[in-house]
Design an enzyme around this catalytic site. Structure first.
Site, PDB file in Angstrom:
ATOM      1  CD  GLU A 150      -9.291   2.655  -5.352  1.00 30.59           C
ATOM      2  OE1 GLU A 150      -8.854   2.936  -4.234  1.00 30.59           O
ATOM      3  OE2 GLU A 150      -8.576   2.549  -6.364  1.00 30.59           O
ATOM      4  CG  ASP A 166      -5.114   0.626   0.623  1.00 33.19           C
ATOM      5  OD1 ASP A 166      -4.234   1.186   1.286  1.00 33.19           O
ATOM      6  OD2 ASP A 166      -5.858   1.246  -0.167  1.00 33.19           O
TER       7      ASP A 166
END
Length: 395
Positions: A150, A166
């Site tokens: 990210e 995640d």
């Protein structure tokens, strides 16, 4: 940072970026950060399969969601459908093993995905892009080896992370080069760390988080919140610790100092029944939390929701970190800054514990608010010259 997979925009949350700005001080003017910067991807995986790269996110200048091509050109997503329809093929051919490839990153809040051997399936609804959700056994990406980083690139610089919020999967590291030529890296596993994560999860009784290919080869370990959803670990796995915390602070006070640069801003938590009330220095109740369940703890959401405000969000972030690291019983002053105190209780986030243990620099995003106390795998520069992503060996 709310659960990253559910963020309205890709990439780092405003709270995470703000925390970095506070820590790093003044940033350069917008002129110091060009419209795009190079991202050099190095394939050190040792795997012969083709690599596919995707740069997906929100164009900060307009708020549009879409994808960037290899030159950093922006392409908005077309309107999706219900049921979801296939998204345009946004893949970029990645480097072969032992090779590098450089693409351009625009001013995005986004994700750089990579997959090995097969392209990722992305679909569109009227509300936008559908993310892979491999905790769902019918997800089309369930048997594909992939991962993502990210990032946010804006007028204040670049933030890029290595995230396990995640899942833990194909290993990679990220880096950023500053104007003086120095490079900061994070996300690299210790030698043997990739295999050790899976073996130690099994030893801890959390092997149900692991998803394997039909031949038994591990594809990934789901984060514990997703593991609960998929039935890999019991839904009440943190209940004993949560109950002990609630009991302790029924007769004593939990002091939260959520801002490192504001040591006089303190909140005081006491439990009454199923509710923990937090008061300010004047004794006024500023926010309250129902006793959370395990999923709320792991996801730092639901009963531990953390809005981007000045009071509830920062308190919730601190509670979330304390629950996941199991420091709330041993230290009534939170956050606990001493990493040696983390994960010492037998009831803890073993997924995050094991990943941190196997990181070369000890840094990871084992849960959404692992940035509390700066234990996250994140690098930043206010005048970035180049970003890096290295696909690491599977050992």
């Amino acid at each position: 940072m709310s659960r990253l997979s559910n963020a309205l925009a890709f990439g780092l949350s405003a709270s995470a970026v703000a925390a970095c700005l506070i820590a790093l001080g003044p940033t350069p003017s917008a002129e110091a950060v060009p419209a795009t910067i190079p991202l050099t991807i190095k394939n050190s995986s040792g795997r012969a399969e083709p690599v596919y790269v995707y740069n997906l996110g929100t164009l900060l200048a307009t708020g549009q969601q879409g994808w960037a091509d290899a030159n950093g050109g922006f392409h908005p997503w077309p309107v999706g459908g219900n049921p979801p329809v296939p998204a345009p093929d946004a893949s970029i051919a990645g480097p072969a093993t032992g090779q590098t490839k450089t693409i351009r990153m625009p001013k995005f809040s986004g994700r750089v995905y990579f997959s090995i051997g097969q392209k990722i399936t992305f679909k569109l609804t009227p509300g936008g892009l559908v993310q892979p959700a491999v905790q769902n056994p019918s997800d089309p990406n369930r048997n594909i080896l992939f991962n993502w980083s990210e990032y946010t690139l804006n007028d204040a610089g670049l933030w890029i992370n290595s995230t396990q919020v995640d899942m833990f999967s194909a290993p990679y590291a990220v880096g950023v080069k500053a104007a003086d030529g120095t490079v900061r890296n994070t996300g690299r596993l210790r030698p043997g760390g990739y295999g050790a994560v899976f073996s130690r999860l099994r030893s801890a009784g959390w092997g149900g988080l692991i998803q394997n290919r039909s031949d038994g080869t591990p594809l990934r370990a789901l984060s514990p919140g997703h593991g609960i959803e998929a039935g890999g670990i019991p839904s009440g796995v943190m209940n004993d610790y949560i109950q002990r915390v609630w009991s302790k602070y029924s007769s004593s006070t939990l002091t939260v100092t959520p801002f490192a640069n504001q040591p006089n801003t303190k909140y005081y938590g006491r439990v009454s029944g199923s509710v923990m009330n937090f008061t300010n220095g004047s004794g006024a109740v500023v926010t309250s939390f129902q006793k959370p369940d395990s999923d709320s703890v792991f996801g730092c959401y639901k009963l531990l929701d953390a809005p981007n405000d000045a009071v509830r969000g920062p308190i919730s972030r601190t509670l979330c970190a304390g629950f996941n690291r199991s420091t709330l019983l041993t230290n009534p002053n939170q956050p606990d800054a001493n990493g040696a105190d983390f994960y010492r209780d037998s009831v803890t986030n073993h997924y995050s514990r094991i990943i941190h243990e196997q990181m070369a620099d000890g840094k990871a995003y084992g849960f959404a608010f692992d940035d509390v106390g700066a234990h996250e795998s994140l690098v930043h520069d206010g005048n970035p010259q180049e970003a890096y992503m290295t696909l690491e060996p599977f050992n």
